[in-house]
Design an enzyme around this catalytic site. Structure first.
Site, PDB file in Angstrom:
ATOM      1  N   HIS A 109      34.711  53.346 -37.137  1.00 28.55           N
ATOM      2  CA  HIS A 109      34.847  51.955 -36.716  1.00 28.55           C
ATOM      3  C   HIS A 109      34.057  51.687 -35.441  1.00 28.55           C
ATOM      4  CE1 HIS A 109      38.407  52.195 -39.467  1.00 28.55           C
ATOM      5  NE2 HIS A 109      37.901  51.029 -39.825  1.00 28.55           N
ATOM      6  N   HIS A 113      29.168  50.270 -38.083  1.00 33.66           N
ATOM      7  CA  HIS A 113      29.987  49.713 -39.165  1.00 33.66           C
ATOM      8  C   HIS A 113      30.026  48.183 -39.052  1.00 33.66           C
ATOM      9  CE1 HIS A 113      33.286  48.603 -41.732  1.00 33.66           C
ATOM     10  NE2 HIS A 113      34.031  48.235 -40.702  1.00 33.66           N
ATOM     11  N   HIS A 149      34.601  41.980 -36.294  1.00 35.46           N
ATOM     12  CA  HIS A 149      35.880  42.162 -37.001  1.00 35.46           C
ATOM     13  C   HIS A 149      36.620  43.444 -36.622  1.00 35.46           C
ATOM     14  CE1 HIS A 149      33.853  44.975 -39.682  1.00 35.46           C
ATOM     15  NE2 HIS A 149      35.058  45.347 -40.088  1.00 35.46           N
ATOM     16  N   ASP A 150      35.927  44.441 -36.080  1.00 29.43           N
ATOM     17  CA  ASP A 150      36.611  45.674 -35.650  1.00 29.43           C
ATOM     18  C   ASP A 150      36.422  45.905 -34.150  1.00 29.43           C
ATOM     19  OD1 ASP A 150      37.989  46.777 -37.851  1.00 29.43           O
ATOM     20  OD2 ASP A 150      36.126  47.523 -38.740  1.00 29.43           O
ATOM     21  N   ASP A 262      33.357  44.181 -45.662  1.00 33.28           N
ATOM     22  CA  ASP A 262      33.954  45.258 -44.866  1.00 33.28           C
ATOM     23  C   ASP A 262      34.136  46.544 -45.675  1.00 33.28           C
ATOM     24  OD1 ASP A 262      35.235  46.528 -42.727  1.00 33.28           O
ATOM     25  OD2 ASP A 262      37.198  45.697 -43.230  1.00 33.28           O
TER      26      ASP A 262
HETATM   27  P1  AMP Z   1      38.493  48.171 -41.616  1.00 32.22           P
HETATM   28  O1  AMP Z   1      39.406  49.064 -40.834  1.00 32.22           O
HETATM   29  O2  AMP Z   1      38.492  46.739 -41.136  1.00 32.22           O
HETATM   30  O3  AMP Z   1      37.090  48.715 -41.668  1.00 32.22           O
HETATM   31  O4  AMP Z   1      39.088  48.138 -43.138  1.00 32.22           O
HETATM   32  C1  AMP Z   1      38.791  49.088 -44.120  1.00 32.22           C
HETATM   33  C2  AMP Z   1      39.883  50.133 -44.306  1.00 32.22           C
HETATM   34  O5  AMP Z   1      39.875  50.622 -45.660  1.00 32.22           O
HETATM   35  C3  AMP Z   1      39.636  51.333 -43.452  1.00 32.22           C
HETATM   36  O6  AMP Z   1      40.267  51.292 -42.200  1.00 32.22           O
HETATM   37  C4  AMP Z   1      40.206  52.450 -44.291  1.00 32.22           C
HETATM   38  O7  AMP Z   1      41.575  52.594 -44.037  1.00 32.22           O
HETATM   39  C5  AMP Z   1      40.085  52.029 -45.698  1.00 32.22           C
HETATM   40  N1  AMP Z   1      39.006  52.763 -46.407  1.00 32.22           N
HETATM   41  C6  AMP Z   1      39.130  53.843 -47.161  1.00 32.22           C
HETATM   42  N2  AMP Z   1      37.961  54.238 -47.669  1.00 32.22           N
HETATM   43  C7  AMP Z   1      37.045  53.387 -47.213  1.00 32.22           C
HETATM   44  C8  AMP Z   1      35.649  53.257 -47.401  1.00 32.22           C
HETATM   45  N3  AMP Z   1      34.939  54.088 -48.174  1.00 32.22           N
HETATM   46  N4  AMP Z   1      35.030  52.249 -46.771  1.00 32.22           N
HETATM   47  C9  AMP Z   1      35.725  51.393 -46.010  1.00 32.22           C
HETATM   48  N5  AMP Z   1      37.033  51.471 -45.814  1.00 32.22           N
HETATM   49  C10 AMP Z   1      37.723  52.449 -46.417  1.00 32.22           C
HETATM   50 ZN    ZN Z   2      35.789  47.193 -40.736  1.00 35.63          ZN
END
Ligand code: AMP
Ligand code: ZN
Length: 457
Positions: A109, A113, A149-150, A262
């Site tokens: 994150h 990303h 967003h993160d 995302d």
């Molecule tokens: P974000 O935290 O906003 O990036 O939301 C995506 C969430 O989905 C991540 O925090 C992970 O918990 C989960 N995730 C699991 N595998 C993946 C992947 N290959 N790409 C993105 N997110 C994933």
């Molecule tokens: Zn994200």
């Protein structure tokens, strides 16, 4: 050329030399490809002239300037600085502030990303026809939501914040803790005195409200905990069509698209996707280590003693990514073709799952073999700092991309993001920001929004 109203932004990024111009052009061209490639080859996903696939080639080429170049390319493509009358220098310091608010030390994150998600959002707007029927302020809101967003992500998830009784969890009532923090930090950034008059302040009251709503809704919708609810609402609305003049319907559509951007890594090239995985699992396993050491419950996918990255990603692709792409491609037909990339990713993930948990598909040749599953995590006291720590064994090198022998301090959320002790200045001073003293001094505290929260009004 950078003279398209972006001269100051470009100069602030060290422009003027041919190298930067080349970097900007490199990014400009690739922004229009979903895979961030100039030449898309199925399977390995590596373009002819690029050593690394997709967004990683951009990062290799531009370093952290990639973020500014990608934002410049997106904004110039929609002519946003001119139509929203945003001065170059304001845009430049806004980009600085965003860049400083992501942690380099967080493997997944991180700023890269955020750029990845913003690039995907840009592509949906520009090449998925999503910009149709939207005002400039909505396009601005989406791109801005995606890049922020993160923001200030600590590399720990919501469950960790809640279980460890973090200040952040108290502040946000255990609900979408991080996403609330990202959204609040983002709106606070826009509301700083040096930005507000040039951005939200210039819009009409209705437009300003629309921007805030779209930013907030889009960031909150990136919480995986609301994925199925929101997807259900999206599909129900889609069967009747979206009336973009209605704020609720517009935000439902736009926030679902930012959520899709995302989680889109499996729909790029396998080459790029597989490079995200060691980052993602390093972040997960680091959290699992700390949970084990603190006696907190550990989610199975974060437990390095039972690593199953391929299996967990197969689940992620089949239960999250494919249904999301299926649903959204009724509105954005250009996405249908990208489901083939997800199929390719699944093909390789299944092979990987059959071959066994290790090594990572892109492990360097000669990397030491990973310890067998079930090896205990070794926690103790770091002699140098006297602090509790987890000791990283060289044998785990192939499992994650960490330097052998690294000591990982056991820290909780409140140490990562301490509660404000005393009221302080709510905003970094504008002169320092405009001076761009990125190299000097420590990284700004990413928790300023809390301090601002308590001292504002
Ligand atoms: P974000 O935290 O906003 O990036 O939301 C995506 C969430 O989905 C991540 O925090 C992970 O918990 C989960 N995730 C699991 N595998 C993946 C992947 N290959 N790409 C993105 N997110 C994933
Ligand atoms: Zn994200």
């Amino acid at each position: 050329s950078p003279s398209r109203g972006l001269g100051d932004v470009y100069k602030r990024q060290g422009g003027g030399g041919g190298a930067q111009l080349e970097q900007l052009d490199f990014v400009r061209v690739r922004m229009h490809s979903w895979e961030f490639e100039t030449e898309w080859k199925a399977g390995d996903g590596v373009g002819e002239s690029d050593r690394l696939p997709g967004i990683f080639a951009g990062y290799e080429r531009c370093g952290s300037r990639l973020m500014a170049f990608a934002m410049i390319a997106a904004f110039e493509s929609f002519d946003l600085l001119r139509t929203l009358a945003i001065p170059d220098v304001v845009f430049a310091s806004l980009l600085d502030a965003i860049e400083r608010s992501y942690y380099d030390s967080v493997p997944y994150h991180c700023l890269l990303h955020a750029v990845d998600a913003m690039h995907s959002t840009f592509w949906l707007l520009r090449h998925g026809g999503v910009d149709e029927g939207l005002g400039k302020e909505h396009i601005f809101a989406m791109l801005f939501a995606a890049i922020c967003h993160d923001i200030s992500h600590p590399g720990k998830n919501n469950a960790f914040c809640v279980q460890s009784r973090a200040h952040l969890a108290l502040l946000y009532n255990d609900r979408s803790v991080l996403e609330n923090m990202h959204a609040s930090t983002t709106i606070r950034l826009l509301s700083r005195p040096e930005f507000e008059p040039h951005l939200l302040g210039k819009l009409s009251a209705d437009e300003g409200k629309a921007v805030r709503e779209t930013v907030i809704e889009s960031i909150l919708a990136t919480d995986m905990a609301v994925h199925f609810d929101n997807l259900g609402k999206f599909s129900a609305q889609q069967s009747q069509g979206f009336d973009l003049a209605r704020a609720a319907e517009r935000n439902l559509k736009l926030s679902t698209l930012v959520h899709l951007a995302d989680v889109a890594t499996p729909s790029k090239t396998w080459g790029a996707y597989k490079r995200w995985l060691p980052r993602l699992f390093q972040e997960f396993f680091d959290q699992g280590d700390i949970e084990l050491a603190k006696g907190l419950p550990v989610a199975p996918f974060m437990d390095r003693r039972v690593p199953a990255p391929a299996k967990s990603q197969i689940g992620f692709c089949q239960f999250i990514v494919q249904p999301l792409f299926d649903a959204v491609s009724a509105t954005v037909p250009q996405l249908e073709a990208k489901l083939e990339n997800v199929e390719t990713s699944l093909h390789f993930l299944k092979l990987w799952a059959e071959l066994g948990p290790i090594p990572w598909p892109d492990a360097e040749p000669g990397a030491p073999a990973a310890e067998p599953p079930g090896a205990p995590v070794h926690a103790g006291v770091d002699e140098a700092s006297g602090r509790p720590a987890i000791f990283w064994h060289a044998g785990k090198e192939a499992l994650v991309t960490r330097v052998p022998g690294t000591v990982v301090p056991i820290v909780g959320m409140n140490e990562l993001m301490p509660a404000p002790a005393a009221p302080g200045p709510a905003t970094p001073n504008a002169t320092r920001l405009l001076g761009g003293d990125k190299a000097g001094g420590p990284r700004p505290v990413s928790y300023t929004h809390l301090r601002a929260h308590e001292t504002d009004s």
